[in-house]
Each structure stands twice: as structure tokens, then as C-alpha cells.
Design a protein around this motif. Structure first.
Motif, short mmCIF file in Angstrom:
data_model
loop_
_atom_site.label_atom_id
_atom_site.label_comp_id
_atom_site.label_asym_id
_atom_site.label_seq_id
_atom_site.Cartn_x
_atom_site.Cartn_y
_atom_site.Cartn_z
N UNK A 1 0.82 -1.22 0.00
CA UNK A 1 0.00 0.00 0.00
C UNK A 1 0.85 1.27 0.00
N UNK A 2 2.14 1.13 -0.32
CA UNK A 2 2.98 2.33 -0.26
C UNK A 2 2.78 3.21 -1.50
N UNK A 3 2.97 4.49 -1.31
CA UNK A 3 2.88 5.45 -2.40
C UNK A 3 3.97 6.49 -2.20
N UNK A 4 4.67 6.83 -3.27
CA UNK A 4 5.70 7.86 -3.20
C UNK A 4 5.35 8.94 -4.22
N UNK A 5 5.41 10.19 -3.81
CA UNK A 5 5.19 11.27 -4.79
C UNK A 5 6.39 11.30 -5.72
N UNK A 6 6.15 11.36 -7.03
CA UNK A 6 7.26 11.38 -8.00
C UNK A 6 7.83 12.79 -8.08
N UNK A 7 9.15 12.88 -8.13
CA UNK A 7 9.82 14.19 -8.14
C UNK A 7 9.94 14.71 -9.57
N UNK A 8 10.16 16.01 -9.71
CA UNK A 8 10.52 16.58 -11.00
C UNK A 8 9.35 17.11 -11.82
N UNK A 9 8.17 17.20 -11.23
CA UNK A 9 7.03 17.73 -11.98
C UNK A 9 6.62 19.08 -11.41
N UNK A 10 5.97 19.91 -12.24
CA UNK A 10 5.53 21.19 -11.69
C UNK A 10 4.19 21.03 -10.95
N UNK A 11 3.70 22.14 -10.41
CA UNK A 11 2.54 22.00 -9.53
C UNK A 11 1.22 21.81 -10.27
N UNK A 12 1.25 21.74 -11.59
CA UNK A 12 0.05 21.43 -12.35
C UNK A 12 -0.10 19.93 -12.58
N UNK A 13 0.82 19.17 -12.00
CA UNK A 13 0.85 17.73 -12.26
C UNK A 13 0.73 16.97 -10.95
N UNK A 14 -0.03 15.88 -10.98
CA UNK A 14 -0.02 14.95 -9.85
C UNK A 14 0.64 13.67 -10.34
N UNK A 15 1.76 13.34 -9.75
CA UNK A 15 2.49 12.14 -10.17
C UNK A 15 2.91 11.36 -8.94
N UNK A 16 2.55 10.09 -8.93
CA UNK A 16 2.96 9.25 -7.80
C UNK A 16 3.43 7.89 -8.31
N UNK A 17 4.18 7.21 -7.45
CA UNK A 17 4.74 5.91 -7.84
C UNK A 17 4.25 4.82 -6.90
N UNK A 18 4.02 3.64 -7.49
CA UNK A 18 3.58 2.48 -6.71
C UNK A 18 4.32 1.24 -7.24
N UNK A 19 4.71 0.34 -6.32
CA UNK A 19 5.28 -0.93 -6.79
C UNK A 19 4.19 -1.79 -7.44
N UNK A 20 4.52 -2.49 -8.53
CA UNK A 20 3.51 -3.35 -9.15
C UNK A 20 3.94 -4.81 -9.17
N UNK A 21 2.97 -5.66 -9.48
CA UNK A 21 3.13 -7.10 -9.27
C UNK A 21 4.31 -7.70 -10.04
N UNK A 22 4.65 -7.18 -11.20
CA UNK A 22 5.75 -7.81 -11.95
C UNK A 22 7.12 -7.28 -11.56
#
Ligand code: GLC
Length: 563
Positions: A498-519
């Protein structure tokens, strides 16, 4: 028995589909949807890729508030079917791995409930009256209400019964508030929870869960302000979100834990985000609706804050959060996103005004609303926690704004039509369109050829959004929901992470996050709220809510990239 995906904590990462039974599918032709209508579409629900259905109330009810005025908690409204129909429906759901959640309405009963009738007959001071909140009126003959409290739907919250006493109704006058200091009330609801658990309910949705405990004793009633602020938590508020309410849910937890697997519940609690987590804690209900997402206007910062608060509340409760874009109480989100965007604090007012004027004040940009709804869905489905969908959103339905006043059913419309009018919630409760071409004039809502008219009028434009049309279109909303739900289940739910990390390097008009996936790879979900295209990270694009542009992800779109 093989258990596919049936861990005791299935609900922590579930996709739950809300069925509003009266408007889902009418199997018997009376113009009202019914339980058999749900059973008849279990394959449709299974193919959609959901994990559970939540049924709004289907109990015997005068339907003064869409069934949230319950006359008998342990039965099925004869217009909607029988207990046997419920059993068949639950068995059909379970056979395809779909869980069943039923709605519990503990704050009030219908005034047609036998208890209320007994209370009226027994008179002031009786044990029968003590199950509700009766108080003597003010004035010489009790002709004035005990105080000036307003009902949520407008008008006074007290109703006289003719013998000097008044009863409290925080909602419609046909919904009398129960007294949760009364032992009968506690016993009866435990019986109801066991009744449905024994009949195959896997969980419960708790209606206005933050209202049950009330303090009418600590000061004279007439001293309370007329409009106790719903959002104001704690000891200072006599009605909403009082600390004692949690004792009730700790008691219910004992009942849930009598079952294997333990039953769970999700609270509808319109409380400040900081208080949400208590309802969800493992010794209480398990989950609480996080309405921040549905409150957010189409602004990156409002969505980000909603996600952050949801995740923080989940961490605090030791449970998972929930994500909601639409339900039976709010205008459908493709409409919200297609109307002019103003900050969430005033957006509700804008949409309410638009409805009041039959959808004529502002231009509803349906293409834009659809595009954003697709983007919002993909962003939502990538988040950890449970997602609650509302029937018809998989078709991309818009709010029906122009239902004639005379056809409206919502008590909100009736109670406010004089003076401070609002049109209410019927625009999202219009019976679903199943078939575009249907001679009998209800888009296939009723099974029999000869049938009563659908209980709310359907607009002509429903034809374009009918299930059979969307089945044939390659990139319809329905197809997009199926693809996105399948991807979520396979890539995200399967990991249990259930972990989520906000992805770096985007401006404030973007929502970007990272999640581990099954593969073993990492998924980045990127949503672009700005006007200019946004470069996507290197990797495989798994899904995109809109075709990618030269420069990457276009405006109002989400993409999932794996690397
Ligand atoms: C909840 C329901 C709503 C109902 C109200 C009173 O908010 O979702 O539909 O009108 O409770 O029961």
C-alpha cells in the motif's frame, strides 16, 4: 474450496460498486428497480471487474427519502422483492466472487416504523417514546418547538405530535431520530447486523454515522444556536461527531467479530478530515468515506491535498482509506468537471445554482467533463485503499439537470421549494439506460414490454450512453472502466503493497505518484491539470486516459507508465 482473493481483509483494497436499487434495473415492470434486477446483471458487474456491491436501502419504506426512511430493517420492500430474492442475489454475487455490502440507517427510522407508531400511541414519558428524541415544546401549551434547530433538508428539525411534545428529525419530517441512549435501540441494531450477516452480507455502509450520539441534556435546549455547524466536532456540538458515538461502533465491532471472516463497515461521516480516522479504526468500523476527493474542483492542489489527507487518515487509523468521485447524494462528476471551475469552497454552490436553473446558467462542456472524468478515474484507481464507484459512472453519465419540479422525488427539493430552493439529488438517480433503441421508451430499464414509466424521467441523450452502445464502441467509458479496473487488480491489488511515493521533477500542475507493481516494476501515474503537454517518464505506457500528444501527456489526462 479454493479462495480466490478472499482474504479476511478483502475490503482494504476493494473496488466497490454502489447500486441504487430503485434505479438500476426493473425486473418486474413497476417502474422501480428491484433486487432481481441486480441478480440479472451480476455478469455485467462481474465483467466490469469490481470486488463488491453496496446496495443503498431496499427495505420496506414509504420512500420519503429514497429508502433512507426505513420502516422495517430486516425485510425487503415488496416493490423491490422478497428476502428470497435477496438470498438469490447474494448467492449469485458470491458465485462470481463479488461481496455484498448493505446499508444501515441507524440515525432515524421512518415514521411508519412500528416503534414510532407505538411511541405516538403510548404518549409522553413512556418507554416507547424514549426510543426517539421527544421533547416538550416551549410556550404555554407547548406550541413552540423546543429550539430553533434546522433540518439538513431545510425547515425546522422539530415536529409537533399534538400533545405538547415534539420529535427531532435532522432529516425529513418522515425520518424520526432515534435515541441512542436507549437500550432497545442498541439491541435492535445488533440484531439487524446479525440478521444481514447471517444472510450473507459481507459488510455494511453506515448512514450518517457521525450523528447518532446527541447531547440534549448538558444545557437548556433553547440555548443552542439554531444551526449547529455540522463540521464543528467534539463536545461543543450537540448533534454531530460527538465523542460518545465511538462507543456505539466499538460495540458493533464485537458483533462483526462474531463472524468469520469478520464483517467490516464503512462510515458515512461528514466530519473534519482530522476526525475521520477514528470511525475507521480496527476496533470500530474499519473504513470511512473520504469525501475530499469528490469535493475537489479540477485543480491539482485540491486533488493533491485530498489524497494526502486520505492517506494520512488511513495511517492514523491503521486501516486503508477510501476514494469517492460520485455517489447518490452529489451531482455526477463528469458534469462537475465540465462546468466552470471555481475553488471547492464555492463549487458546490455553483453546481447547485446550475441545477436550480435546469442546467441553463453555465455551459456544461461535456467533452471536457468526460475527458477529466477519465483522467480522474485512472488517478483514483492507482491509489492505495478502496475505490467506491457509483452506478452509471462507468457509462460516463452526466447529471440530469432538467427534471421537471413536479417529477422530483428528493425531499430536499420539496422542503426547500419555497424561498431558498434547491433542486436536490434526483439528477444522479435517474434509472440507467441499458438499451439505446427501446420502443417502450425507457432505454431498457424495465424488463417486461408492458411496464409502468421509469420512476424518474430519462433524458433523450441517455441513448448515446446506453450499455449496448458502449459495448460496441472501442473506446467507450465502459470499455475504459473495464480496462482500468483489470489493470488495477492485476498490477496493484495483487501486490498487497500500500505504499505510495510522490514522484519528483514535476511542476505544480501535475499529480504524479509511484507504486510498486506485481511484476516487480514501478508504476508512475501522471495526471496533467495544466494546459501544456507534460513529458512522461521513460518506460512502457500501460494505460492512458487520452491519446498521447507529441510532447507527451496532454492536458486533462492521466497515464500509467511502468519501468
Ligand atoms: C445519508 C444518505 C442520504 C440520506 C441521508 C439521510 O446522507 O446518503 O441519501 O438522505 O443520509 O438518511
Amino acid at each position: 474450496m479454493t479462495r480466490n482473493n478472499v482474504s479476511a481483509e478483502w475490503w482494504k483494497q476493494a473496488v466497490v460498486y454502489q447500486v441504487y436499487p430503485r434505479s438500476f434495473y426493473d425486473a418486474n415492470g413497476d417502474g422501480l428497480g428491484d433486487i432481481k434486477g441486480v441478480t440479472a446483471h451480476m455478469d455485467y458487474l462481474h465483467a466490469l471487474g469490481i470486488n463488491a456491491i453496496w446496495l443503498s436501502p431496499f427495505y420496506p419504506s414509504p420512500l420519503a427519502d429514497g429508502g433512507y426512511d426505513v420502516a422495517d430493517y430486516r425485510n425487503v420492500d415488496p416493490r423491490l422483492g422478497t428476502l428470497e430474492d435477496f438470498d438469490e442475489m447474494a448467492a449469485a454475487a458470491h458465485a462470481v466472487g463479488i461481496k455484498v455490502i448493505v446499508d444501515i440507517v441507524p440515525n432515524h427510522t421512518s415514521t411508519e416504523h412500528p416503534w414510532f407508531k407505538e411511541a405516538l400511541a403510548a404518549g409522553p414519558g413512556s418507554p416507547e417514546r424514549d426510543r426517539y428524541v421527544f421533547r416538550p415544546g416551549r410556550g404555554e401549551h407547548g406550541e413552540l418547538p423546543p429550539n430553533g434547530w434546522k433540518s439538513t433538508f431545510g425547515g425546522p428539525a422539530w415536529e409537533p405530535v399534538g400533545d405538547g411534545e415534539w420529535y427531532l428529525h435532522l432529516f425529513a419530517v418522515e425520518q424520526a431520530d432515534l435515541n441512542w441512549k436507549n437500550a432497545d435501540v442498541h439491541e435492535d441494531f445488533k440484531q439487524t447486523l446479525r440478521f444481514w450477516s447471517d444472510r450473507g452480507a459481507d459488510g455494511f455502509r453506515i448512514d450518517v454515522a457521525h450523528a447518532l450520539a446527541k447531547d440534549l441534556e448538558s444545557r437548556p435546549l433553547a440555548d443552542w444556536p439554531d444551526d449547529p455547524d455540522q463540521g464543528e466536532p467534539g463536545d461543543e456540538n450537540p448533534l454531530w461527531d460527538r465523542p460518545e458515538v465511538h462507543e456505539i461502533y466499538r460495540e458493533w465491532r464485537q458483533v462483526f467479530n462474531e463472524y468469520e471472516p469478520a464483517r467490516f463497515a464503512v462510515a458515512e461521516a461528514w466530519v473534519v478530515p482530522e476526525h475521520q480516522w477514528m470511525y475507521a479504526s480496527p476496533d470500530e468500523l474499519g473504513q470511512v468515506f473520504n469525501f475530499q476527493l469528490s469535493n475537489a474542483g479540477w485543480f491539482a492542489d485540491e486533488f493533491r491535498l485530498a489524497i494526502e489527507k486520505g492517506l494520512a487518515a488511513a495511517e492514523q487509523s491503521g486501516s486503508t482509506t477510501t476514494w469517492v468521485l460520485s455517489n447518490h447524494d452529489m451531482p455526477r462528476h463528469p458534469t462537475r468537471y465540465g462546468l466552470p471551475q471555481v475553488r471547492s469552497a464555492v463549487h458546490h454552490q455553483l453546481v447547485t445554482d446550475w441545477l436550480l436553473r435546469d442546467g441553463k446558467t453555465y455551459y456544461e462542456d461535456r467533452d471536457l467533463g468526460t475527458r477529466r472524468a477519465r483522467a480522474a478515474l485512472l488517478m483514483e484507481l492507482g491509489l492505495p485503499g478502496s475505490v467506491y464507484l457509483y452506478q452509471g459512472e462507468e457509462l460516463g453519465l452526466f447529471e440530469v439537470a432538467d427534471i421537471p419540479w413536479g417529477a422530483l422525488e428528493d425531499p430536499e427539493a420539496a422542503m426547500t421549494s419555497h424561498g431558498d430552493a434547491i433542486k436536490g439529488r434526483d439528477g444522479c438517480r435517474v434509472p440507467l439506460p441499458w438499451r439505446a433503441m427501446d420502443e417502450s421508451g425507457d432505454f431498457g430499464f424495465s424488463a417486461p414490454v408492458d411496464h409502468a414509466p421509469a420512476h424518474l424521467p430519462q433524458p433523450e441523450w441517455f441513448a448515446q450512453y446506453a450499455v449496448d452502445v458502449e459495448e460496441t464502441e472501442r473506446d467507450s467509458m465502459l470499455k475504459f472502466y473495464r480496462r482500468a479496473l483489470a489493470a488495477r487488480t492485476e498490477l496493484l491489488t495483487a501486490t498487497g503493497d500500500t505504499s505510495l511515493t510522490w514522484a519528483a521533477g514535476y511542476d505544480d500542475q501535475v499529480i504524479a505518484y509511484e507504486r510498486p507493481i506485481a511484476d516487480g516494476r514501478v508504476l508512475t501515474s501522471v495526471t496533467n491539470f495544466g494546459a501544456a503537454p507534460v513529458a512522461l517518464p521513460a518506460g512502457e505506457v500501460l494505460l492512458a486516459s487520452a491519446p498521447l500528444a507529441d510532447g507527451g501527456l496532454p492536458a486533462d489526462a492521466t497515464a500509467w507508465v511502468a519501468r
